[in-house]
Design a protein around this motif. Sequence first.
Motif, short mmCIF file in Angstrom:
data_model
loop_
_atom_site.label_atom_id
_atom_site.label_comp_id
_atom_site.label_asym_id
_atom_site.label_seq_id
_atom_site.Cartn_x
_atom_site.Cartn_y
_atom_site.Cartn_z
N SER A 62 0.82 -1.22 0.00
CA SER A 62 0.00 0.00 0.00
C SER A 62 0.85 1.27 0.00
O SER A 62 0.74 2.13 0.87
CB SER A 62 -0.94 0.02 1.21
N ARG A 85 -1.49 3.24 -4.57
CA ARG A 85 -2.78 3.91 -4.41
C ARG A 85 -3.14 4.68 -5.68
O ARG A 85 -4.28 4.61 -6.17
CB ARG A 85 -2.72 4.87 -3.21
N ALA A 86 -2.18 5.38 -6.25
CA ALA A 86 -2.43 6.14 -7.47
C ALA A 86 -2.76 5.23 -8.64
O ALA A 86 -3.68 5.50 -9.44
CB ALA A 86 -1.22 7.01 -7.80
N LEU A 134 -6.33 3.77 -8.13
CA LEU A 134 -7.34 4.79 -8.39
C LEU A 134 -7.48 5.05 -9.89
O LEU A 134 -8.61 5.20 -10.41
CB LEU A 134 -6.98 6.09 -7.66
N ARG A 145 -10.98 4.52 -12.02
CA ARG A 145 -11.56 5.59 -12.82
C ARG A 145 -11.65 5.20 -14.29
O ARG A 145 -12.61 5.55 -14.99
CB ARG A 145 -10.73 6.87 -12.65
N LEU A 205 -7.61 -0.85 1.04
CA LEU A 205 -7.38 0.26 0.11
C LEU A 205 -8.47 0.30 -0.96
O LEU A 205 -8.99 1.38 -1.28
CB LEU A 205 -6.02 0.12 -0.55
N VAL A 206 -8.84 -0.84 -1.50
CA VAL A 206 -9.91 -0.88 -2.51
C VAL A 206 -11.18 -0.27 -1.95
O VAL A 206 -11.82 0.59 -2.58
CB VAL A 206 -10.17 -2.33 -2.97
N ASP A 221 -11.57 1.76 0.60
CA ASP A 221 -11.40 3.19 0.90
C ASP A 221 -11.52 4.04 -0.36
O ASP A 221 -12.18 5.08 -0.36
CB ASP A 221 -10.04 3.41 1.57
N LEU A 222 -10.89 3.61 -1.46
CA LEU A 222 -10.95 4.39 -2.69
C LEU A 222 -12.36 4.44 -3.26
O LEU A 222 -12.82 5.49 -3.72
CB LEU A 222 -9.98 3.82 -3.72
N LEU A 223 -13.05 3.32 -3.23
CA LEU A 223 -14.43 3.31 -3.75
C LEU A 223 -15.33 4.25 -2.95
O LEU A 223 -16.15 4.97 -3.52
CB LEU A 223 -14.99 1.88 -3.71
N ARG A 280 -14.30 6.81 -0.80
CA ARG A 280 -13.82 8.19 -0.76
C ARG A 280 -14.13 8.93 -2.05
O ARG A 280 -14.48 10.12 -2.04
CB ARG A 280 -12.32 8.20 -0.48
N HIS A 281 -14.00 8.23 -3.19
CA HIS A 281 -14.18 8.89 -4.48
C HIS A 281 -15.54 8.58 -5.11
O HIS A 281 -15.80 8.99 -6.25
CB HIS A 281 -13.05 8.47 -5.44
#
Length: 431
Positions: free
Chosen positions: A200, A205-206, A209, A213, A239-240, A242-244, A246-247
């Motif tokens: 992680s 992370r980038a 993401l 997207r 992480l998966v 969190d990204l889903l 958060r964004h």
Amino acid sequence: MSAASPPAGLLPPMRFPRALLDPLARLPAADDQGLVAVQLEQADGRIRAIHALAAGSGAPLPLALTPLVEPHAHLDKAFSGEAFPNPDGTMAGAMAANGREAAERRADGVRRRGEQALARAWRYGLRAIRSHIDSLGPWATPSWEVLLELRRHWRGRVELQLVAMVPVGYWSTPEGEAFAAWVAARGGLLGGVLGAPFRSTPADRAALLALLRLAERLGCGVDLHVDECAEGHGRGVALVSDLLRRHRLAVPLTCSHASSMALLADRPCRRLVEAMADAAVGVVALPTTNLWLLGKHQRRTPSLRPQAPIRQLQEAGVTVAVGGDNVQDPWFPGGDFDPIALLRFSLAASHLVPWRRLGLSPFSTAAAQLLGLDWDGVLREGSPADLLVLGASSWGELLARPPRRRVLRAGRWLEPPPCEEPSPLLTACHG
């Protein structure tokens, strides 16, 4: 693939899980094994009616299911283990042998293995397979072309979904974006590997993401190999999720493996599964390969066996399926695209009980939901007359010994294999 066709009308009596019968159907309460005695009426390859049978009819009845779903496979490398062995049975050995096999992978070999897998799945009682494809290297294009051809050939019998498996960072490159558009245009999914173990980092992370997207923009799903390891404590799925969240990304996403979550203590595990449920992340547990490879020590049996914590995930509302993953390849030497063999193994390995809805759903309705199939596998008036009828009259008999079977497809019994001996329970299911 010849078959004999019974006349339209009543099928032989059988015991069916109440969870796989129309919830609105007027049927008696299930017995203590979750089963109901029924007789199905079919015409033109569809179920016309579901009739309840009176209790205490005397003779034992065969246990029956609707055809099951394989949510995670690797058709491009299946049946390659004998030529490219992994004698130590380790993750490192699997990766090395897989690399040697990939260097020699050719279209004719992928076609032969894929055809063998689908033919066996059809006979054993699978109705859909999602297969990941190694998609970065000279073997990628031939593999995709062959498996797309097989998907067309088997459509209407075994539905085949294809996932492009590459390093996650590849999707951020111009070549990766072009390939993603090509995959999406052919109804495929984007995939990749987080781990093992997953650290992680900001770059990870980038890259993830960017993948999410990209998938949202293309309107396709994502199925990732995540946390396939005996360390890391669920960092990838965290992480998966969190990204889903958060964004606010609307991407159908499946986390396959999610094995290292099993190492979490109860409270952090509960927090993580609740975050996954909130993010609508689905999970495919893969007990055969994970229990074979992960946490392996040469001189002792490990006390912790990493695999996805199915029960905790289900209790939080996460959709969980169980898959067979690798079949007779460097990653796992067994398997045969037989859903009943997988079910029998997984019930013990994962402490699932098939007479409860959540014990059976990972192989049937939940797997169908994760794959987005048109039919959820529940028998209703008008649903396909597709059945998997077993030479066992109870779950205990199913667990006691490998059962004989008869498979009904669109109202037609498939012929049994020539070597299969008849079962008294299946004498009415002529093939």
